[in-house]
Write a protein that holds these residues in place. Structure first.
Motif, PDB file in Angstrom:
ATOM      1  N   LYS A  12      36.140  29.268  93.947  1.00 16.49           N
ATOM      2  CA  LYS A  12      34.842  30.312  94.336  1.00 16.49           C
ATOM      3  C   LYS A  12      35.222  31.111  95.450  1.00 16.49           C
ATOM      4  N   ALA A  13      36.026  30.678  96.474  1.00 18.92           N
ATOM      5  CA  ALA A  13      36.260  31.184  97.735  1.00 18.92           C
ATOM      6  C   ALA A  13      37.214  32.393  97.632  1.00 18.92           C
ATOM      7  N   MET A  14      38.164  32.142  96.813  1.00 16.70           N
ATOM      8  CA  MET A  14      39.132  32.887  96.234  1.00 16.70           C
ATOM      9  C   MET A  14      38.392  34.189  95.320  1.00 16.70           C
ATOM     10  N   GLU A  15      37.558  33.879  94.467  1.00 18.98           N
ATOM     11  CA  GLU A  15      37.018  34.698  93.680  1.00 18.98           C
ATOM     12  C   GLU A  15      36.064  35.876  94.607  1.00 18.98           C
ATOM     13  N   GLU A  16      35.330  35.172  95.699  1.00 18.02           N
ATOM     14  CA  GLU A  16      34.502  35.985  96.330  1.00 18.02           C
ATOM     15  C   GLU A  16      35.369  37.049  97.246  1.00 18.02           C
ATOM     16  N   GLU A  17      36.754  36.474  97.608  1.00 21.72           N
ATOM     17  CA  GLU A  17      37.755  37.277  98.470  1.00 21.72           C
ATOM     18  C   GLU A  17      38.183  38.534  97.586  1.00 21.72           C
ATOM     19  N   LEU A  18      38.470  38.340  96.433  1.00 25.78           N
ATOM     20  CA  LEU A  18      38.902  38.904  95.480  1.00 25.78           C
ATOM     21  C   LEU A  18      37.819  40.392  95.157  1.00 25.78           C
ATOM     22  N   LYS A  19      36.598  39.770  94.865  1.00 26.30           N
ATOM     23  CA  LYS A  19      35.571  40.811  94.615  1.00 26.30           C
ATOM     24  C   LYS A  19      35.404  41.603  95.835  1.00 26.30           C
ATOM     25  N   ASN A  20      35.385  41.089  97.079  1.00 29.22           N
ATOM     26  CA  ASN A  20      35.058  41.874  98.369  1.00 29.22           C
ATOM     27  C   ASN A  20      36.239  42.840  98.520  1.00 29.22           C
TER      28      ASN A  20
END
Length: 157
Positions: A12-20
């Protein structure tokens, strides 16, 4: 392609970083490049060169995150059972020379943060702990010498 092991929280943290990176950082740097171009001569334009360097970093990080997410093997720790240390385990160990108790969670490489007691599965300590049981004693060569630990507790939380 090699699988990338991670916890659901790490994924989830990696997905959020990618989205940002894709929807905040990338558009911001595109605007910064456009503004720097408007200043004129690009050969001596520090703002332009800085923005281009940052754009290169952002694009590289996006490719890296997309690759890792596509190869992710998310391990649901709540479904783990058994008596041995494995990926996702929360392990309490005792330093036998100081009697200091330390608790670590064994996580994926990209999730590791020793200040939060998140230990990379590829670290020497985690590799030594994997497969061991409560009560086992382990020895680990460190830069400061041989360390001996006893496994006090293993949880899957």
């Amino acid at each position: 392609m090699e699988k990338v092991h991670m916890t659901p929280q790490g994924y989830k943290a990696m997905e959020e970083e990618l989205k940002n990176l894709k929807f905040v950082e990338r558009p911001g740097i595109i605007n910064a490049i456009a503004e720097a171009r408007a200043l004129g001569d690009l050969s001596e334009n520090a703002e332009y060169h800085y923005a281009k360097d940052k754009q290169g970093f952002i694009e590289g990080r996006i490719r890296e995150l997309e690759s890792k997410l596509s190869r992710a093997e998310v391990i649901d720790i709540t479904k783990l059972t058994g008596n041995t240390v494995k990926f996702g385990s929360t392990v309490t160990i005792c330093d036998e020379s100081t009697n200091e108790e330390i608790t670590y969670k064994i996580v994926g490489i990209d999730e590791a943060d020793i200040s939060k007691k998140l230990l990379s599965v590829d670290s020497p300590l985690a590799r030594t702990l994997i497969g061991k049981e409560r009560g086992d004693e382990i020895k680990l060569n460190t830069p400061s010498g041989l360390k001996e630990y006893e496994i006090l507790e293993i949880k899957y939380i």
